[in-house]
Design a protein around this motif. Sequence first.
Motif, short mmCIF file in Angstrom:
data_model
loop_
_atom_site.label_atom_id
_atom_site.label_comp_id
_atom_site.label_asym_id
_atom_site.label_seq_id
_atom_site.Cartn_x
_atom_site.Cartn_y
_atom_site.Cartn_z
N ILE A 20 -5.50 -26.50 -19.54
CA ILE A 20 -5.51 -25.05 -19.27
C ILE A 20 -5.72 -24.78 -17.79
O ILE A 20 -5.05 -23.93 -17.18
CB ILE A 20 -6.58 -24.35 -20.12
N ASN A 21 -6.66 -25.51 -17.17
CA ASN A 21 -6.94 -25.31 -15.75
C ASN A 21 -5.74 -25.70 -14.88
O ASN A 21 -5.39 -24.99 -13.92
CB ASN A 21 -8.17 -26.11 -15.33
N LYS A 29 -3.02 -23.02 -15.30
CA LYS A 29 -3.34 -21.78 -14.59
C LYS A 29 -3.20 -21.95 -13.09
O LYS A 29 -2.71 -21.05 -12.38
CB LYS A 29 -4.75 -21.32 -14.94
N ASN A 30 -3.64 -23.09 -12.56
CA ASN A 30 -3.51 -23.34 -11.12
C ASN A 30 -2.05 -23.37 -10.70
O ASN A 30 -1.70 -22.95 -9.59
CB ASN A 30 -4.19 -24.65 -10.75
N THR A 79 0.65 -21.91 -12.44
CA THR A 79 1.46 -20.73 -12.78
C THR A 79 0.74 -19.41 -12.54
O THR A 79 1.39 -18.36 -12.54
CB THR A 79 1.88 -20.78 -14.26
N GLY A 80 -0.58 -19.45 -12.39
CA GLY A 80 -1.34 -18.21 -12.25
C GLY A 80 -1.72 -17.59 -13.59
O GLY A 80 -2.39 -16.55 -13.62
N LEU A 81 -1.31 -18.22 -14.70
CA LEU A 81 -1.61 -17.70 -16.04
C LEU A 81 -2.15 -18.83 -16.91
O LEU A 81 -1.82 -20.00 -16.70
CB LEU A 81 -0.34 -17.14 -16.69
N THR A 82 -2.97 -18.47 -17.90
CA THR A 82 -3.35 -19.45 -18.90
C THR A 82 -2.13 -19.71 -19.79
O THR A 82 -1.20 -18.89 -19.84
CB THR A 82 -4.51 -18.94 -19.77
N ARG A 89 -1.53 -16.77 -22.16
CA ARG A 89 -1.05 -15.58 -21.46
C ARG A 89 0.41 -15.75 -21.04
O ARG A 89 1.21 -14.81 -21.13
CB ARG A 89 -1.93 -15.33 -20.23
N PHE A 90 0.74 -16.96 -20.62
CA PHE A 90 2.13 -17.26 -20.26
C PHE A 90 3.04 -17.08 -21.47
O PHE A 90 4.11 -16.48 -21.37
CB PHE A 90 2.22 -18.68 -19.72
#
Length: 306
Positions: A270-271, A274-275, A277-280, A283-284
């Motif tokens: 998950i981290n 997110k790093n 794409t900017g999204l979890t 959320r993506f």
Amino acid sequence: MTEKESSQLESFINAARLQEKFSQENWHLENHMPGLYYGERIQLSPTWQMRADGLPCHQLLFVFSGGCSFSHPDGTLFLQERNLLFLDRDVPFQVRIAPGGMDCALFFLRSGEAAPYYHALGKKTPPLLSLPVSSDMEYYVTQLLCLLPIRSAVSAVAASKWIVSILSEICAFILSGDQSAENIPDYIAEMKHTLDTSYQAPFRLEDFEERYSIHRDRLCREFSRCYGTPPLQYLNARRIEAAKDLLITTNMRVYEVGNAVGIENTNHFINLFKNRTGLTPMRFKKSAPAAVCGLHSPHKPAVRQP
């Protein structure tokens, strides 16, 4: 764009049969999409040909699958999957579609926005990129395509972001220097191939160090020189790209997607996601437009069934 130039561009679109899905009043995006005159994802059959003596705008052509030959005054280019062509205005050209057809995205950009990027390249021939798997270009292109039919201030701002991302990445790749195949050591090319084809497996730099009897620090330096990113970052980018595809084209849970691409620690996955794409991941998945969810990825990994 003047009335004459607009007519010239419209005539080309009609001649290339790119207007079948658009009504007369909808093909021109200038009034609601800054930086862009026209854009579309299109399936071109081998019988289609496109030709222009020069157009009053810059053009971008991204190939999802298939290919074509692109002839211009300085020669002929052959485009295939994950190739992107950035073309200057007023350049005469002819496109012939390969026997298997071509699935591509075509954008006509306002030259006021595109010209500074093109001129920064200092190229006499149209810049052609063969994109590495670590590139997010396909994601940028699909995001921009999804915004084109939406007439709102928010979509216009978002579209400008993706246009800048596309043009910036073109410049970054080309200006980073010539990384032709003959300049890449065999063991570095083999290392990349291993990461591309077996990214689901666990990897350590020590594994490659032992395989090639070359210190891992040197392997990192040479891999970065050849491909613009260290090997483990490249591997993570490769995994995240595969994860994106699984998230929007399957019903797999987040931990299952992480396992499928080789990241068994769900929090770490998950981290990383997110790093990148900017999204979890969730959320993506929830924010992906329906048009994106229907896309097919050639890099989709084999899914391990529970």
